[in-house]
Design a protein around this motif. Structure first.
Motif, PDB file in Angstrom:
ATOM      1  N   UNK A 221     -46.403  -6.020  -2.737  1.00  0.00           N
ATOM      2  CA  UNK A 221     -47.338  -5.380  -3.661  1.00  0.00           C
ATOM      3  C   UNK A 221     -46.855  -5.555  -5.092  1.00  0.00           C
ATOM      4  N   UNK A 222     -47.725  -6.071  -5.942  1.00  0.00           N
ATOM      5  CA  UNK A 222     -47.380  -6.165  -7.346  1.00  0.00           C
ATOM      6  C   UNK A 222     -47.087  -7.581  -7.812  1.00  0.00           C
ATOM      7  N   UNK A 223     -46.862  -7.696  -9.106  1.00  0.00           N
ATOM      8  CA  UNK A 223     -46.687  -8.985  -9.762  1.00  0.00           C
ATOM      9  C   UNK A 223     -45.262  -9.522  -9.617  1.00  0.00           C
ATOM     10  N   UNK A 224     -45.163 -10.835  -9.523  1.00  0.00           N
ATOM     11  CA  UNK A 224     -43.842 -11.474  -9.439  1.00  0.00           C
ATOM     12  C   UNK A 224     -43.086 -11.386 -10.763  1.00  0.00           C
ATOM     13  N   UNK A 225     -43.790 -11.038 -11.836  1.00  0.00           N
ATOM     14  CA  UNK A 225     -43.148 -10.923 -13.153  1.00  0.00           C
ATOM     15  C   UNK A 225     -42.771  -9.481 -13.494  1.00  0.00           C
ATOM     16  N   UNK A 226     -42.885  -8.579 -12.525  1.00  0.00           N
ATOM     17  CA  UNK A 226     -42.555  -7.172 -12.768  1.00  0.00           C
ATOM     18  C   UNK A 226     -41.095  -7.013 -13.171  1.00  0.00           C
ATOM     19  N   UNK A 227     -40.815  -6.001 -13.945  1.00  0.00           N
ATOM     20  CA  UNK A 227     -39.449  -5.765 -14.420  1.00  0.00           C
ATOM     21  C   UNK A 227     -38.522  -5.423 -13.262  1.00  0.00           C
TER      22      UNK A 227
ATOM     23  N   UNK B 281     -47.260   2.176 -11.342  1.00  0.00           N
ATOM     24  CA  UNK B 281     -46.338   1.163 -11.859  1.00  0.00           C
ATOM     25  C   UNK B 281     -46.665  -0.216 -11.282  1.00  0.00           C
ATOM     26  N   UNK B 282     -47.022  -0.257 -10.000  1.00  0.00           N
ATOM     27  CA  UNK B 282     -47.415  -1.529  -9.385  1.00  0.00           C
ATOM     28  C   UNK B 282     -48.683  -2.049 -10.047  1.00  0.00           C
ATOM     29  N   UNK B 283     -49.686  -1.163 -10.196  1.00  0.00           N
ATOM     30  CA  UNK B 283     -50.957  -1.559 -10.794  1.00  0.00           C
ATOM     31  C   UNK B 283     -50.784  -2.009 -12.249  1.00  0.00           C
ATOM     32  N   UNK B 284     -49.820  -1.405 -12.946  1.00  0.00           N
ATOM     33  CA  UNK B 284     -49.579  -1.739 -14.348  1.00  0.00           C
ATOM     34  C   UNK B 284     -48.774  -3.026 -14.511  1.00  0.00           C
ATOM     35  N   UNK B 285     -48.190  -3.531 -13.420  1.00  0.00           N
ATOM     36  CA  UNK B 285     -47.429  -4.770 -13.490  1.00  0.00           C
ATOM     37  C   UNK B 285     -45.958  -4.604 -13.779  1.00  0.00           C
ATOM     38  N   UNK B 286     -45.468  -3.365 -13.817  1.00  0.00           N
ATOM     39  CA  UNK B 286     -44.055  -3.143 -14.132  1.00  0.00           C
ATOM     40  C   UNK B 286     -43.182  -3.014 -12.878  1.00  0.00           C
ATOM     41  N   UNK B 287     -43.819  -2.948 -11.702  1.00  0.00           N
ATOM     42  CA  UNK B 287     -43.059  -2.771 -10.462  1.00  0.00           C
ATOM     43  C   UNK B 287     -43.639  -3.653  -9.363  1.00  0.00           C
ATOM     44  N   UNK B 288     -42.755  -4.235  -8.582  1.00  0.00           N
ATOM     45  CA  UNK B 288     -43.122  -5.015  -7.400  1.00  0.00           C
ATOM     46  C   UNK B 288     -42.384  -4.404  -6.211  1.00  0.00           C
ATOM     47  N   UNK B 289     -43.091  -4.196  -5.120  1.00  0.00           N
ATOM     48  CA  UNK B 289     -42.490  -3.565  -3.945  1.00  0.00           C
ATOM     49  C   UNK B 289     -42.728  -4.421  -2.711  1.00  0.00           C
ATOM     50  N   UNK B 290     -41.648  -4.693  -1.999  1.00  0.00           N
ATOM     51  CA  UNK B 290     -41.727  -5.319  -0.689  1.00  0.00           C
ATOM     52  C   UNK B 290     -41.654  -4.210   0.354  1.00  0.00           C
ATOM     53  N   UNK B 291     -42.784  -3.893   0.965  1.00  0.00           N
ATOM     54  CA  UNK B 291     -42.836  -2.827   1.955  1.00  0.00           C
ATOM     55  C   UNK B 291     -42.479  -3.377   3.338  1.00  0.00           C
ATOM     56  N   UNK B 292     -41.482  -2.747   3.952  1.00  0.00           N
ATOM     57  CA  UNK B 292     -41.077  -3.085   5.313  1.00  0.00           C
ATOM     58  C   UNK B 292     -41.456  -1.903   6.206  1.00  0.00           C
ATOM     59  N   UNK B 293     -42.536  -2.061   6.942  1.00  0.00           N
ATOM     60  CA  UNK B 293     -43.072  -0.975   7.761  1.00  0.00           C
ATOM     61  C   UNK B 293     -42.423  -1.031   9.150  1.00  0.00           C
TER      62      UNK B 293
ATOM     63  N   UNK C 266     -36.655   4.816 -15.030  1.00  0.00           N
ATOM     64  CA  UNK C 266     -35.534   4.035 -15.550  1.00  0.00           C
ATOM     65  C   UNK C 266     -35.638   2.577 -15.096  1.00  0.00           C
ATOM     66  N   UNK C 267     -36.024   2.361 -13.842  1.00  0.00           N
ATOM     67  CA  UNK C 267     -36.121   1.003 -13.323  1.00  0.00           C
ATOM     68  C   UNK C 267     -37.266   0.220 -13.956  1.00  0.00           C
ATOM     69  N   UNK C 268     -38.379   0.894 -14.213  1.00  0.00           N
ATOM     70  CA  UNK C 268     -39.574   0.207 -14.724  1.00  0.00           C
ATOM     71  C   UNK C 268     -39.646   0.172 -16.245  1.00  0.00           C
ATOM     72  N   UNK C 269     -38.705   0.852 -16.913  1.00  0.00           N
ATOM     73  CA  UNK C 269     -38.701   0.866 -18.358  1.00  0.00           C
ATOM     74  C   UNK C 269     -39.642   1.868 -18.971  1.00  0.00           C
ATOM     75  N   UNK C 270     -40.118   2.814 -18.131  1.00  0.00           N
ATOM     76  CA  UNK C 270     -41.045   3.822 -18.632  1.00  0.00           C
ATOM     77  C   UNK C 270     -40.332   5.036 -19.172  1.00  0.00           C
ATOM     78  N   UNK C 271     -39.012   5.056 -19.042  1.00  0.00           N
ATOM     79  CA  UNK C 271     -38.240   6.231 -19.489  1.00  0.00           C
ATOM     80  C   UNK C 271     -38.241   6.326 -21.005  1.00  0.00           C
TER      81      UNK C 271
END
Length: 237
Positions: free
Chosen positions: A68-74, A103-115, A232-237
């Motif tokens: 989920x999310x962009x490959x260019x996410x922070x 954060x995913x929708x905004x492009x600042x976070x990418x998540x690999x979900x392992x269900x 802190x991880x996404x730079x939103x702090x």
């Protein structure tokens, strides 16, 4: 509240004349009946609405990972979860789910979900973790992983119960906006059961996996109990 109103109405009626008592009782019954009817109508209307908010782009990989999310996410995270896991709900989804989605929708976070189906034996009968995981991957295939993911945690069953049937999972998907027959067929057919089991086996063999939820960044454990970790991880702090 309805019980309190009824009790007060009856008490007031007992101290009045017969005629007035009857009028009060009739009025109380009418008010209660209207409230009950209104509640039923409201609940029915709510049940027909999508139960999850927010969306993002998610892609189902051949190994069962949902990206989920962009490959260019922070920041890029690997999240290991089980839809029956109460800690996944209370420690991750409830406090951070909406912020992660944003954060995913905004492009600042990418998540690999392992269900995973780590807790598959913790329902009676066993099997809910696998059913829910398979349905989540089917939802990802249908382009509604974000909505379905949130809906499953919003209505999470407790350990020891039966969990939702495949038909109920299909209905949850419908309320989350998934209307295609392919989703229903994949849920009922256990299309992604093998991928879910494989993800679980790989997680168990990983030295970085600490149970569900496990959140990793570059193989390093993220302390989700620490306030402000996501910002802190996404730079939103």
């Amino acid at each position: 509240m309805g019980a309190t109103k009824t009790s007060n109405a009856v008490a007031a009626a007992r101290g009045a004349a017969n005629g007035r008592r009857n009028l009060i009782l009739i009025a109380a019954v009418v008010v209660i009946a209207a409230a009950v009817l209104g509640g039923v109508v409201y609940s029915h209307a709510l049940a027909d609405q999508p139960q999850a908010g927010g969306t993002y782009t998610a892609t189902l990989q051949s190994d069962g990972t949902v990206v989920a999310g962009s490959s260019t996410a922070k920041a890029t995270l690997d999240v290991y979860e089980d839809f029956l896991c109460p800690y996944c709900k209370h420690n991750l989804e409830d406090p951070y789910g909406k912020a992660i989605t944003q954060a995913i929708a905004a492009g600042s976070l990418r998540v690999n979900y392992h269900v995973l189906d780590l807790l598959d034996n913790e329902t009676t009968p066993a099997g809910y973790s696998l059913r829910a995981g398979n349905a989540a991957l089917a939802a990802a295939k249908a382009g509604r992983f974000a909505e379905f993911h949130a809906a499953l945690y919003n209505a999470q069953p407790t350990e020891g119960q039966a969990g939702y049937t495949n038909d109920q999972l299909v209905d949850i998907g419908r309320k989350a906006g998934i209307t295609g027959q392919q989703f229903a067929d994949q849920v009922r057919g256990g299309t992604f059961d093998t991928e879910i089991r494989s993800q679980t086996d790989k997680a168990r063999d990983s030295v970085n996996f600490k149970g569900t939820p496990t959140v990793l960044m570059g193989g390093t454990q993220v302390d989700i109990a620490k306030a402000g970790w996501l910002a802190q991880l996404t730079g939103a702090a």
